[in-house]
Design a protein around this motif. Structure first.
Motif, PDB file in Angstrom:
ATOM      1  N   ASP A  92      17.302  -0.803  10.732  1.00  0.00           N
ATOM      2  CA  ASP A  92      16.032  -0.687  11.473  1.00  0.00           C
ATOM      3  C   ASP A  92      14.859  -0.364  10.536  1.00  0.00           C
ATOM      4  O   ASP A  92      13.794   0.028  10.983  1.00  0.00           O
ATOM      5  CB  ASP A  92      16.140   0.343  12.601  1.00  0.00           C
ATOM      6  CG  ASP A  92      16.322   1.750  12.069  1.00  0.00           C
ATOM      7  OD1 ASP A  92      16.717   1.895  10.883  1.00  0.00           O
ATOM      8  OD2 ASP A  92      16.080   2.704  12.830  1.00  0.00           O
ATOM      9  N   TYR A  93      15.065  -0.534   9.233  1.00  0.00           N
ATOM     10  CA  TYR A  93      13.998  -0.255   8.265  1.00  0.00           C
ATOM     11  C   TYR A  93      13.171  -1.515   8.018  1.00  0.00           C
ATOM     12  O   TYR A  93      13.720  -2.609   7.883  1.00  0.00           O
ATOM     13  CB  TYR A  93      14.619   0.219   6.944  1.00  0.00           C
ATOM     14  CG  TYR A  93      13.615   0.522   5.869  1.00  0.00           C
ATOM     15  CD1 TYR A  93      12.856   1.682   5.928  1.00  0.00           C
ATOM     16  CD2 TYR A  93      13.426  -0.341   4.800  1.00  0.00           C
ATOM     17  CE1 TYR A  93      11.921   1.966   4.939  1.00  0.00           C
ATOM     18  CE2 TYR A  93      12.499  -0.060   3.814  1.00  0.00           C
ATOM     19  CZ  TYR A  93      11.751   1.098   3.887  1.00  0.00           C
ATOM     20  OH  TYR A  93      10.827   1.379   2.918  1.00  0.00           O
ATOM     21  N   ARG A  94      11.845  -1.360   7.989  1.00  0.00           N
ATOM     22  CA  ARG A  94      10.942  -2.475   7.680  1.00  0.00           C
ATOM     23  C   ARG A  94       9.895  -1.999   6.667  1.00  0.00           C
ATOM     24  O   ARG A  94       9.398  -0.870   6.792  1.00  0.00           O
ATOM     25  CB  ARG A  94      10.168  -2.942   8.942  1.00  0.00           C
ATOM     26  CG  ARG A  94      10.970  -3.768   9.933  1.00  0.00           C
ATOM     27  CD  ARG A  94      11.451  -2.916  11.074  1.00  0.00           C
ATOM     28  NE  ARG A  94      12.268  -3.608  12.057  1.00  0.00           N
ATOM     29  CZ  ARG A  94      13.556  -3.911  11.904  1.00  0.00           C
ATOM     30  NH1 ARG A  94      14.200  -3.656  10.787  1.00  0.00           N
ATOM     31  NH2 ARG A  94      14.219  -4.517  12.870  1.00  0.00           N
ATOM     32  N   ALA A  95       9.546  -2.868   5.730  1.00  0.00           N
ATOM     33  CA  ALA A  95       8.554  -2.462   4.721  1.00  0.00           C
ATOM     34  C   ALA A  95       7.854  -3.680   4.135  1.00  0.00           C
ATOM     35  O   ALA A  95       8.409  -4.788   4.112  1.00  0.00           O
ATOM     36  CB  ALA A  95       9.233  -1.666   3.595  1.00  0.00           C
ATOM     37  N   GLU A 112      18.579  -2.774   1.304  1.00  0.00           N
ATOM     38  CA  GLU A 112      19.955  -3.089   1.722  1.00  0.00           C
ATOM     39  C   GLU A 112      20.601  -1.817   2.256  1.00  0.00           C
ATOM     40  O   GLU A 112      20.136  -0.712   1.956  1.00  0.00           O
ATOM     41  CB  GLU A 112      20.790  -3.601   0.534  1.00  0.00           C
ATOM     42  CG  GLU A 112      20.260  -4.859  -0.133  1.00  0.00           C
ATOM     43  CD  GLU A 112      20.297  -6.091   0.767  1.00  0.00           C
ATOM     44  OE1 GLU A 112      21.178  -6.171   1.645  1.00  0.00           O
ATOM     45  OE2 GLU A 112      19.433  -6.971   0.578  1.00  0.00           O
ATOM     46  N   SER A 113      21.686  -1.983   3.004  1.00  0.00           N
ATOM     47  CA  SER A 113      22.439  -0.810   3.450  1.00  0.00           C
ATOM     48  C   SER A 113      23.024  -0.090   2.253  1.00  0.00           C
ATOM     49  O   SER A 113      23.467  -0.744   1.296  1.00  0.00           O
ATOM     50  CB  SER A 113      23.633  -1.215   4.310  1.00  0.00           C
ATOM     51  OG  SER A 113      23.224  -1.948   5.377  1.00  0.00           O
ATOM     52  N   ASN A 114      23.079   1.237   2.339  1.00  0.00           N
ATOM     53  CA  ASN A 114      23.697   2.026   1.282  1.00  0.00           C
ATOM     54  C   ASN A 114      25.208   2.002   1.500  1.00  0.00           C
ATOM     55  O   ASN A 114      25.768   2.872   2.187  1.00  0.00           O
ATOM     56  CB  ASN A 114      23.148   3.465   1.335  1.00  0.00           C
ATOM     57  CG  ASN A 114      23.711   4.323   0.220  1.00  0.00           C
ATOM     58  OD1 ASN A 114      24.807   4.088  -0.267  1.00  0.00           O
ATOM     59  ND2 ASN A 114      22.957   5.333  -0.172  1.00  0.00           N
ATOM     60  N   ARG A 115      25.844   0.969   0.938  1.00  0.00           N
ATOM     61  CA  ARG A 115      27.306   0.864   1.067  1.00  0.00           C
ATOM     62  C   ARG A 115      27.850   0.032  -0.091  1.00  0.00           C
ATOM     63  O   ARG A 115      27.135  -0.834  -0.627  1.00  0.00           O
ATOM     64  CB  ARG A 115      27.701   0.221   2.396  1.00  0.00           C
ATOM     65  CG  ARG A 115      27.260  -1.217   2.482  1.00  0.00           C
ATOM     66  CD  ARG A 115      27.544  -1.858   3.816  1.00  0.00           C
ATOM     67  NE  ARG A 115      27.010  -3.212   3.789  1.00  0.00           N
ATOM     68  CZ  ARG A 115      27.747  -4.312   3.703  1.00  0.00           C
ATOM     69  NH1 ARG A 115      29.061  -4.250   3.676  1.00  0.00           N
ATOM     70  NH2 ARG A 115      27.179  -5.500   3.647  1.00  0.00           N
ATOM     71  N   VAL A 116      29.091   0.308  -0.447  1.00  0.00           N
ATOM     72  CA  VAL A 116      29.729  -0.465  -1.510  1.00  0.00           C
ATOM     73  C   VAL A 116      30.028  -1.857  -0.956  1.00  0.00           C
ATOM     74  O   VAL A 116      30.514  -1.997   0.168  1.00  0.00           O
ATOM     75  CB  VAL A 116      31.029   0.238  -1.966  1.00  0.00           C
ATOM     76  CG1 VAL A 116      31.786  -0.607  -2.964  1.00  0.00           C
ATOM     77  CG2 VAL A 116      30.697   1.610  -2.547  1.00  0.00           C
ATOM     78  N   MET A 209      15.799   2.923  -5.686  1.00  0.00           N
ATOM     79  CA  MET A 209      16.031   4.271  -5.156  1.00  0.00           C
ATOM     80  C   MET A 209      17.070   4.192  -4.045  1.00  0.00           C
ATOM     81  O   MET A 209      17.310   3.107  -3.485  1.00  0.00           O
ATOM     82  CB  MET A 209      14.737   4.915  -4.644  1.00  0.00           C
ATOM     83  CG  MET A 209      14.109   4.238  -3.459  1.00  0.00           C
ATOM     84  SD  MET A 209      12.602   5.099  -2.902  1.00  0.00           S
ATOM     85  CE  MET A 209      13.326   6.511  -2.056  1.00  0.00           C
ATOM     86  N   ALA A 210      17.687   5.335  -3.777  1.00  0.00           N
ATOM     87  CA  ALA A 210      18.709   5.383  -2.727  1.00  0.00           C
ATOM     88  C   ALA A 210      18.349   6.480  -1.741  1.00  0.00           C
ATOM     89  O   ALA A 210      17.901   7.559  -2.140  1.00  0.00           O
ATOM     90  CB  ALA A 210      20.069   5.675  -3.354  1.00  0.00           C
ATOM     91  N   THR A 211      18.510   6.187  -0.448  1.00  0.00           N
ATOM     92  CA  THR A 211      18.444   7.236   0.577  1.00  0.00           C
ATOM     93  C   THR A 211      19.853   7.309   1.189  1.00  0.00           C
ATOM     94  O   THR A 211      20.751   6.569   0.770  1.00  0.00           O
ATOM     95  CB  THR A 211      17.423   6.880   1.680  1.00  0.00           C
ATOM     96  OG1 THR A 211      17.944   5.792   2.450  1.00  0.00           O
ATOM     97  CG2 THR A 211      16.075   6.499   1.094  1.00  0.00           C
ATOM     98  N   ALA A 212      20.019   8.150   2.172  1.00  0.00           N
ATOM     99  CA  ALA A 212      21.352   8.269   2.789  1.00  0.00           C
ATOM    100  C   ALA A 212      21.818   6.927   3.344  1.00  0.00           C
ATOM    101  O   ALA A 212      23.008   6.608   3.301  1.00  0.00           O
ATOM    102  CB  ALA A 212      21.306   9.323   3.887  1.00  0.00           C
ATOM    103  N   ASP A 213      20.882   6.108   3.845  1.00  0.00           N
ATOM    104  CA  ASP A 213      21.270   4.860   4.511  1.00  0.00           C
ATOM    105  C   ASP A 213      20.914   3.603   3.739  1.00  0.00           C
ATOM    106  O   ASP A 213      21.453   2.536   4.029  1.00  0.00           O
ATOM    107  CB  ASP A 213      20.559   4.752   5.878  1.00  0.00           C
ATOM    108  CG  ASP A 213      20.939   5.891   6.798  1.00  0.00           C
ATOM    109  OD1 ASP A 213      22.120   6.278   6.771  1.00  0.00           O
ATOM    110  OD2 ASP A 213      20.052   6.403   7.500  1.00  0.00           O
ATOM    111  N   LEU A 214      19.980   3.725   2.832  1.00  0.00           N
ATOM    112  CA  LEU A 214      19.397   2.504   2.258  1.00  0.00           C
ATOM    113  C   LEU A 214      19.385   2.520   0.733  1.00  0.00           C
ATOM    114  O   LEU A 214      19.300   3.586   0.114  1.00  0.00           O
ATOM    115  CB  LEU A 214      17.937   2.362   2.711  1.00  0.00           C
ATOM    116  CG  LEU A 214      17.689   2.115   4.188  1.00  0.00           C
ATOM    117  CD1 LEU A 214      16.209   2.281   4.494  1.00  0.00           C
ATOM    118  CD2 LEU A 214      18.161   0.722   4.588  1.00  0.00           C
TER     119      LEU A 214
END
Ligand code: COA
Length: 226
Positions: A92-95, A112-116, A209-214
């Motif tokens: 749900d992120y837009r930029a 992108e999603s923060n996932r391997v 950069m990384a956030t918990a989700d992104l």
């Protein structure tokens, strides 16, 4: 996102879809038959782009709010004359980010999603030296999904590269070197001559950069490099 972007850029971001004040007729027509989800992200990211352009407009003494941000044949947004920019929407992120073309020849932004990533996706996006880099970075900092950082870096490189050159790039055409600290990357084109007129540009710089989700990345080409 301020930490991510290089100086001289203007950006706006949000979570979820906005109800834009204005939907320009040509933009409405561009996605009229798309799904509601697609229309939502398309109009939201353009509302964000106009917010970012409003910041730039003050400096450029110009009004950009009536310029429709339509996709070209390959999907790249067509910016007003004198402007470069990029948009992204993931989960749900837009930029959106914009800059004067006198400052940057091109800029790409990706989330992108923060996932391997699954190994089969890594097979597609990674060059041999990038596998070793991901292994080394994962040993250094196991909590980060380095494959996603790499993937997003390549997407932001493409989003800068295509508007600049009109050329396609395969994942294999670009070799990305990611630094853990500072959070930067360099994207080298091992065979720049094979991608048309852009043979003068062999390298793009970027930040991540990384956030918990992104995972967020940007790649940029200063205008004086051309
Ligand atoms: C185009 C692409 C980069 C979009 O990335 P994505 O992660 O799928 O989606 P995002 O939400 O982050 O970005 C979508 C936005 O990118 C922009 N975009 C689409 N095509 C573009 C292009 N050719 N050039 C620049 N920007 C483009 C658009 O603004 C689009 O949003 P919109 O359709 O609402 O206007 C991706 O789908 C793609 O085709 N990748 C293959 C090419 C590639 O990445 N090669 C790597 C070489 S190293």
């Amino acid at each position: 996102m301020r930490d991510l972007l290089p100086p001289g850029t203007y950006a706006a971001e949000c979570f979820g879809d906005l109800l834009p004040d204005v939907v320009l007729p040509d933009e409405y027509a561009a996605v009229r038959t798309a799904t509601a989800a697609r229309r939502g992200e398309f109009h939201t990211v353009r509302a964000l782009a106009r917010r970012a352009l409003a910041g730039l407009a003050l400096e450029a003494h110009h009004r950009y709010e009536v310029h429709p941000l339509l996709p070209d044949a390959r999907g790249a947004p067509i910016w007003p004359l004198g402007i470069v920019g990029s948009m992204t929407h993931t989960l749900d992120y837009r930029a959106a980010v914009v800059a004067k073309s006198s400052t940057y020849a091109a800029i790409g932004l990706d989330a992108e999603s923060n996932r391997v990533l699954p190994p089969e996706v890594c097979e597609i996006i990674c060059r041999p030296e990038e596998w070793s880099m991901i292994d080394a970075l994962s040993r250094q900092e196991p909590s980060l999904p380095w494959s996603s950082v790499l993937f997003s870096a390549k997407e932001s490189v493409y989003k800068a590269w295509y508007p600049l050159t009109g050329a396609w790039l395969d994942f294999d055409d670009v070799s990305v070197q990611i630094e853990h600290d500072p959070q930067t990357f360099q994207a080298r084109l091992p065979a720049p001559a094979s991608v048309g007129q852009a043979s003068t540009i062999e390298e793009l710089n970027g930040r991540w950069m990384a956030t918990a989700d992104l995972i967020l990345t940007t790649a940029y080409v200063p205008s004086d490099i051309r």
